[in-house]
Design a protein around this motif. Structure first.
Motif, PDB file in Angstrom:
ATOM      1  N   TYR A 301       0.853  -1.195   0.000  1.00 48.81           N
ATOM      2  CA  TYR A 301       0.000   0.000   0.000  1.00 48.81           C
ATOM      3  C   TYR A 301       0.891   1.249   0.000  1.00 48.81           C
ATOM      4  O   TYR A 301       1.572   1.549   0.983  1.00 48.81           O
ATOM      5  N   ALA A 302       0.893   2.004  -1.103  1.00 48.74           N
ATOM      6  CA  ALA A 302       1.850   3.105  -1.275  1.00 48.74           C
ATOM      7  C   ALA A 302       1.560   4.304  -0.383  1.00 48.74           C
ATOM      8  O   ALA A 302       2.489   4.970   0.100  1.00 48.74           O
ATOM      9  N   ALA A 303       0.280   4.624  -0.174  1.00 50.48           N
ATOM     10  CA  ALA A 303      -0.079   5.875   0.509  1.00 50.48           C
ATOM     11  C   ALA A 303       0.542   6.029   1.899  1.00 50.48           C
ATOM     12  O   ALA A 303       1.067   7.107   2.219  1.00 50.48           O
ATOM     13  N   PRO A 304       0.521   5.004   2.775  1.00 48.71           N
ATOM     14  CA  PRO A 304       1.131   5.218   4.095  1.00 48.71           C
ATOM     15  C   PRO A 304       2.644   5.398   4.035  1.00 48.71           C
ATOM     16  O   PRO A 304       3.212   6.088   4.891  1.00 48.71           O
ATOM     17  N   TYR A 305       3.313   4.807   3.040  1.00 47.77           N
ATOM     18  CA  TYR A 305       4.744   5.073   2.884  1.00 47.77           C
ATOM     19  C   TYR A 305       4.968   6.558   2.589  1.00 47.77           C
ATOM     20  O   TYR A 305       5.864   7.194   3.169  1.00 47.77           O
ATOM     21  N   ALA A 306       4.140   7.106   1.670  1.00 48.42           N
ATOM     22  CA  ALA A 306       4.289   8.517   1.312  1.00 48.42           C
ATOM     23  C   ALA A 306       3.939   9.424   2.489  1.00 48.42           C
ATOM     24  O   ALA A 306       4.632  10.421   2.750  1.00 48.42           O
ATOM     25  N   ALA A 307       2.859   9.075   3.215  1.00 49.24           N
ATOM     26  CA  ALA A 307       2.462   9.896   4.356  1.00 49.24           C
ATOM     27  C   ALA A 307       3.514   9.852   5.464  1.00 49.24           C
ATOM     28  O   ALA A 307       3.796  10.870   6.115  1.00 49.24           O
ATOM     29  N   LEU A 308       4.109   8.673   5.679  1.00 47.57           N
ATOM     30  CA  LEU A 308       5.168   8.559   6.684  1.00 47.57           C
ATOM     31  C   LEU A 308       6.400   9.343   6.245  1.00 47.57           C
ATOM     32  O   LEU A 308       7.073   9.979   7.069  1.00 47.57           O
ATOM     33  N   ALA A 309       6.697   9.320   4.952  1.00 50.12           N
ATOM     34  CA  ALA A 309       7.821  10.115   4.427  1.00 50.12           C
ATOM     35  C   ALA A 309       7.578  11.607   4.669  1.00 50.12           C
ATOM     36  O   ALA A 309       8.493  12.349   5.054  1.00 50.12           O
ATOM     37  N   MET A 310       6.334  12.044   4.472  1.00 53.35           N
ATOM     38  CA  MET A 310       6.003  13.447   4.732  1.00 53.35           C
ATOM     39  C   MET A 310       6.203  13.770   6.213  1.00 53.35           C
ATOM     40  O   MET A 310       6.756  14.829   6.568  1.00 53.35           O
ATOM     41  N   ALA A 311       5.761  12.866   7.079  1.00 50.27           N
ATOM     42  CA  ALA A 311       5.930  13.075   8.521  1.00 50.27           C
ATOM     43  C   ALA A 311       7.411  13.192   8.885  1.00 50.27           C
ATOM     44  O   ALA A 311       7.806  14.065   9.672  1.00 50.27           O
ATOM     45  N   MET A 312       8.252  12.322   8.305  1.00 53.87           N
ATOM     46  CA  MET A 312       9.684  12.376   8.595  1.00 53.87           C
ATOM     47  C   MET A 312      10.307  13.658   8.046  1.00 53.87           C
ATOM     48  O   MET A 312      11.209  14.231   8.660  1.00 53.87           O
ATOM     49  N   ALA A 329      16.837  11.252   5.754  1.00 51.27           N
ATOM     50  CA  ALA A 329      17.271  10.084   4.988  1.00 51.27           C
ATOM     51  C   ALA A 329      16.167   9.027   4.944  1.00 51.27           C
ATOM     52  O   ALA A 329      15.931   8.401   3.895  1.00 51.27           O
ATOM     53  N   GLU A 330      15.463   8.830   6.070  1.00 56.68           N
ATOM     54  CA  GLU A 330      14.369   7.861   6.077  1.00 56.68           C
ATOM     55  C   GLU A 330      13.222   8.350   5.204  1.00 56.68           C
ATOM     56  O   GLU A 330      12.574   7.547   4.519  1.00 56.68           O
ATOM     57  N   ALA A 331      12.957   9.638   5.229  1.00 60.49           N
ATOM     58  CA  ALA A 331      11.905  10.191   4.367  1.00 60.49           C
ATOM     59  C   ALA A 331      12.196   9.898   2.907  1.00 60.49           C
ATOM     60  O   ALA A 331      11.304   9.509   2.142  1.00 60.49           O
ATOM     61  N   ARG A 332      13.456  10.043   2.532  1.00 56.53           N
ATOM     62  CA  ARG A 332      13.836   9.765   1.146  1.00 56.53           C
ATOM     63  C   ARG A 332      13.626   8.288   0.807  1.00 56.53           C
ATOM     64  O   ARG A 332      13.092   7.956  -0.257  1.00 56.53           O
ATOM     65  N   ARG A 333      14.014   7.395   1.697  1.00 59.26           N
ATOM     66  CA  ARG A 333      13.866   5.960   1.446  1.00 59.26           C
ATOM     67  C   ARG A 333      12.387   5.578   1.345  1.00 59.26           C
ATOM     68  O   ARG A 333      11.988   4.821   0.454  1.00 59.26           O
ATOM     69  N   LEU A 334      11.570   6.103   2.242  1.00 60.78           N
ATOM     70  CA  LEU A 334      10.152   5.777   2.250  1.00 60.78           C
ATOM     71  C   LEU A 334       9.448   6.264   0.988  1.00 60.78           C
ATOM     72  O   LEU A 334       8.616   5.551   0.410  1.00 60.78           O
ATOM     73  N   VAL A 355      10.341  16.333  -0.195  1.00 59.42           N
ATOM     74  CA  VAL A 355      11.595  15.835   0.375  1.00 59.42           C
ATOM     75  C   VAL A 355      12.788  16.384  -0.409  1.00 59.42           C
ATOM     76  O   VAL A 355      13.819  16.767   0.168  1.00 59.42           O
ATOM     77  N   SER A 356      12.656  16.463  -1.726  1.00 61.10           N
ATOM     78  CA  SER A 356      13.735  17.007  -2.555  1.00 61.10           C
ATOM     79  C   SER A 356      13.977  18.480  -2.259  1.00 61.10           C
ATOM     80  O   SER A 356      15.111  18.957  -2.322  1.00 61.10           O
ATOM     81  N   SER A 357      12.895  19.203  -1.907  1.00 64.14           N
ATOM     82  CA  SER A 357      13.071  20.623  -1.572  1.00 64.14           C
ATOM     83  C   SER A 357      13.884  20.770  -0.296  1.00 64.14           C
ATOM     84  O   SER A 357      14.729  21.671  -0.183  1.00 64.14           O
TER      85      SER A 357
END
Length: 522
Positions: A301-312, A329-334, A355-357
């Motif tokens: 499920y992609a959405a929680p990975y993206a949401a967790l990346a945003m949180a990080m 770094a974890e945000a980038r991996r997620l 994350v790139s910004s």
């Protein structure tokens, strides 16, 4: 000494005499209209806030905002349409107006376009006996918004604006007028055990009449199909033309990305908290745990990975962890995993741009935001991210255009875009407009520190040293440890001269911009 008449198209305005001529013939226009037109003509293409225009038209007298709306309407009627059929004066929703005059360069004009159908989806009223089920109703409505936002032939208002009407008893016509849309979807949801009942009504915002109304009573496991059915009915009712790619995707354009109810439930709970009014380290930890639980239930499920990346990413920026660089770094991996799992969902690409910004990776920032907007043309946060990229790259005309479009899609969230609009005008050298926009933002967000820092710099560049010192004093009261290097100095301007110019505005006002005190970034 009398000023020269201001000429635009077939018109000539003489503010000293209080006259407006069209092809040499007088145009009936009152004193207020003359004052407003004079102000707009002196800064063609630039945004005037409502406060600025009321000051110009009523010269300091206290008046209701409705008086300005009436005068602008009379002014538009007196001028008539431009040669291309558009208005001479454009509305910037919830902010103000700007003059789009003949002879302006490309920077001051937007290309004429055919109006698209426009829609606002209101939050579904939760009829569950459990008040905590509201997040579930919100999730269903938001996923319908996301599905419809992917259609290039439809303008869909962002959830942060349409959800502002939660719990309010308002006429559909009022909602449509305030959000600037023609159609409104409203309804209710009742979740009881494994049963789900949804009632939905699509209404014409001009008349308030229902275009269709339907009730659905299904098993909870069928809710993903049900969302698509509702979205499909809207597409049919509004006669939206689908492009070849959209036709191939529809139906099956669902945004949920999972069929696991538990994973979806955890994600909705986390998303509701992540978008709440309170954001701090504790909320970050709680939302992160919910997103991790969603991933445990459905690792594909992609959405929680993206949401967790945003949180990080937010944890990195706000210093909510002991190791911010590790969080980034974890945000980038997620987010890499989210994009891999669902490359056709705009949300992971938008988070990848965010994350790139933070990493000042301009190339990835640009590519990800373009992908996000290709997948979802109505994605207001992606427009704001592209605008920030263009501002930091010196492409301020493109930035301003994107931010105005974001405001059109998300008018009740304009306080966020106002800050970036102010910075874009500052970089463009339009200091009066920048100051007005930043002041407006401060009125909406009284405790903002960054808007005050930029405003102090603008006032310094305008030579208003006293005003700059007053704003700086307010900033230091809000954030005593603020310093330029840890605040504005962290923003990734590609041209060092842009950052130096902002610094120079503060120095001109004699402000002590560097504070030795230790403090968290934010």
């Amino acid at each position: 000494m009398p000023t020269q008449p201001l000429v635009f198209g077939p018109f000539a305005l003489d503010p000293d005499r209080g006259t407006l001529l069209r092809d040499g013939e007088p145009v009936a226009l009152g004193r207020r209209g003359i004052l407003l037109l004079d102000a707009l003509l002196k800064r063609p293409g630039e945004i005037f806030t409502k406060t600025e225009l009321m000051d110009a038209g009523w010269q300091g007298s206290a008046v209701e905002e409705s008086n300005l709306s009436v005068q602008i309407a009379l002014l538009r009627k007196a001028l008539g349409p431009m040669p291309d059929g558009g208005d001479w004066i454009a509305t910037v929703p919830r902010i103000g107006y700007r003059f789009l005059g003949a002879g302006l360069g490309q920077e001051g004009r937007t290309a004429p376009h055919q109006p698209k159908p426009s829609l606002a989806v209101l939050p579904l009223t939760s009829l569950s006996s459990d008040p905590e089920q509201e997040y579930f109703a919100d999730g269903l409505a938001e996923d319908i918004i996301t599905m419809l936002s992917k259609l290039s032939g439809l303008v869909v208002i962002a959830r942060s604006s349409s959800f502002a009407y939660r719990g309010l008893s308002v006429d559909i016509r009022t909602v449509a007028r305030e959000l600037g849309v023609r159609f409104v979807l409203a309804g209710s949801v009742r979740k009881s055990g494994n049963r789900l009942r949804i009632a939905a009504q699509l209404s014409d915002g001009e008349t308030g009449a229902h275009l269709w109304a339907e009730s659905y009573d299904r098993e909870l496991a069928d809710m993903f199909t049900l969302q698509e059915e509702v979205a499909s009915r809207i597409v049919g009712a509004l006669k939206i033309a689908l492009g070849p790619k959209e036709t191939a995707q529809w139906p099956g354009i669902a945004s949920t990305g999972t069929t696991d109810i538990d994973a979806y439930d955890c994600f909705l709970r986390g998303r509701a908290m992540q978008r709440g009014a309170t954001q701090n380290a504790d909320v970050f930890r709680r939302t992160s745990e919910l997103f991790r639980q969603a991933i445990d239930h459905d690792p594909t499920y992609a959405a929680p990975y993206a949401a967790l990346a945003m949180a990080m990413g937010h944890a990195y920026y706000n210093r909510w962890t002991d190791d911010p660089e590790q969080a980034l770094a974890e945000a980038r991996r997620l987010v890499e995993e989210a994009v891999r799992l669902d490359p056709n969902d705009a949300f992971p690409h938008g988070v990848a741009a965010l994350v790139s910004s933070y990493r000042a990776d301009f190339e990835r920032w640009a590519s990800e935001v373009e992908i996000a907007l290709t997948l979802n043309p109505n994605f207001a946060p992606a427009l704001a991210l592209r605008a920030m990229l263009n501002t930091y790259s010196g492409e301020t005309s493109a930035a301003i255009e994107d931010l105005e479009r974001a405001i059109r899609l998300d008018p009740l969230f304009s306080q966020n875009y106002l800050h970036h609009l102010g910075v874009a005008h500052l970089v463009a050298g339009k200091y009066e407009t920048a100051a007005a926009l930043l002041r407006e933002r401060i009125l909406l967000v009284p405790n903002t520190d960054m808007s005050r820092a930029y405003l102090a710099a603008v006032l310094g560049l305008l030579g208003d040293d006293e005003g700059a010192r007053q704003v700086w004093g307010e900033l230091m009261a809000i954030k005593p440890g603020y310093s330029f290097e840890e605040g504005i100095g962290r923003t990734p301007f590609r041209n060092p001269q842009d950052l130096n110019r902002i610094r120079s505005g503060l120095l001109r006002a004699g402000l002590p911009i560097d504070c030795p005190a230790n403090h968290p970034r934010g």
